[in-house]
Scaffold this active site. Structure first.
Site, short mmCIF file in Angstrom:
data_model
loop_
_atom_site.label_atom_id
_atom_site.label_comp_id
_atom_site.label_asym_id
_atom_site.label_seq_id
_atom_site.Cartn_x
_atom_site.Cartn_y
_atom_site.Cartn_z
N ARG A 164 0.86 -1.43 0.04
CA ARG A 164 -0.03 0.03 -0.02
C ARG A 164 0.78 1.16 0.08
O ARG A 164 0.61 2.12 0.63
CB ARG A 164 -1.11 0.07 1.28
N SER A 253 -11.28 -0.55 2.97
CA SER A 253 -10.59 -0.91 4.44
C SER A 253 -9.70 0.24 4.87
O SER A 253 -9.13 1.00 4.07
CB SER A 253 -9.68 -1.80 3.87
N GLU A 353 -4.95 3.58 6.30
CA GLU A 353 -4.85 3.74 4.70
C GLU A 353 -5.08 4.92 3.95
O GLU A 353 -4.50 5.39 3.21
CB GLU A 353 -5.63 2.32 4.00
#
Length: 357
Positions: A164, A253, A353
């Site tokens: 990520r 998420s 995130e």
């Protein structure tokens, strides 16, 4: 280049947070980006790049110029004996690009179906799902230097992909005096992606490493699924587990799955035998952040109008609506409370995130 003032951003972020952009510029071509940079009124102003708004938490009105990327286009740019190389404009909806690739007989992106957001944001986050990351299918991208207006291209190595993560999430340490973009350094706030290319192998084989996909294979009795079947399975799985942002505001998420060493994992397993974990190729162990959060009792709980989704603890949701929507402050208060709970119980620090604006 279309310039608008005092633009409501609620419809442009999937959390549905009420906020305004003091100035919003719509870029539908590379030239529009260059026009922004060369404009006497806008040149030199800080810029916030907005794609699909699916990975941000807005905590107030946005003062930098909001550059909304709307560059479209999907095409096959090259075919070799081994692969197809397809290109998508940064403003294309990610899922639409995946669906287009399957419809045109270019398999390889099916495990990444239904991930919210735009194509231009995908390399920034190095999106991933069901055993595949964007870097596994990446060829190259085009971007524009926001200081000079010059275009440049990057390959996978230059993007410095990680879990990520990419070079686009890190700020430059010391820009050169000339204002030119230093290569090999962070590009956050210094460049905007305009086009992305994917290398899709003709030696395609299904990626079925995740339990949910294996369960679908067994349920359907399909021993050798096609890319289209996997695409459909992934869509069914995601729709069953995750809320549709059009119905319940969310940013997908919210936390990254943390990684630990084998020793750390063994220590946690000794205390929590049921912890969900996955061995990684580099020897580290990935822990399921959703399981950690659920184990701390957060599923279904709320702080203000920010809540934890009842079906998946990894997703934070907007329990408000309209002008009575959740605030970015409520979302971050809930996120910090979850981080504290997980750290106190497991000694693990969860990392969000989304980008906090």
């Amino acid at each position: 280049m279309l310039v608008e003032n005092n633009v409501p951003l609620q419809q442009y972020n999937t959390f549905g947070i009420v906020a305004k952009a003091q100035m919003l510029v719509r870029a539908q071509s590379v030239q529009d980006v260059r026009d922004l940079i060369s404009s006497p009124e806008l040149a030199g102003q800080p810029v916030f790049v907005l794609g699909g708004g699916s990975n941000i938490v807005i905590t107030g009105d946005v003062k930098p110029v909001v550059l909304k990327m709307e560059i479209k286009g999907l095409r096959l740019v090259e075919e070799t004996d081994k692969a197809w190389i397809i290109e998508a404009g940064a403003g294309e909806v990610w899922h639409d690009a995946v669906a287009w690739s399957i419809e045109h007989g270019f398999p390889g992106l099916e495990n990444l179906a239904l991930i919210p957001g735009t194509v231009g944001a995908a390399p920034v986050q190095n999106i991933g799902a069901y055993g595949i990351e964007l870097q596994d299918r990446f060829d190259s991208l085009d971007a524009v230097d926001l200081a000079t207006g010059q275009s440049f291209s990057l390959d996978a190595a230059q993007c410095a992909f990680g879990y990520r993560d990419s070079v686009f999430k890190h700020a430059p340490q010391s820009p050169e005096a000339s204002g030119a973009l230093p290569r090999g350094m962070g590009l956050a706030g210094r460049a905007v992606i305009t086009h992305v290319r994917f290398r899709l192998s003709k030696q395609w084989k299904p990626e079925l490493g995740y339990a949910d996909l294996e369960r679908k294979r067994i349920e359907t009795g399909v021993s050798e699924p096609t890319a289209r079947q996997i695409f459909n399975w992934v869509c069914e799985i995601r729709r069953a587990k995750l809320p549709d942002p059009a119905v319940i505001g969310n940013a997908g998420s919210f936390f990254k799955n943390p990684t630990v060493t084998e020793y750390q994992c063994a220590d946690i397993i000794a205390r929590e035998p049921k912890i969900v974990h996955y061995p990684m190729a580099d020897g580290s162990i990935k822990l399921a952040a959703g399981w950690l959060i659920d184990s701390c009792g957060w599923k279904g709980k709320s702080i203000g109008k920010a809540g934890v989704y009842e079906k998946q603890a990894l997703v934070l949701v907007n329990r408000g609506s309209g002008e009575d929507s959740v605030t970015g402050g409520e979302v971050m208060t809930l996120a910090r409370a979850i981080q504290t709970s997980v750290y106190e119980r497991f000694g693990i620090r969860l990392e969000p995130e989304p980008v906090v604006v």
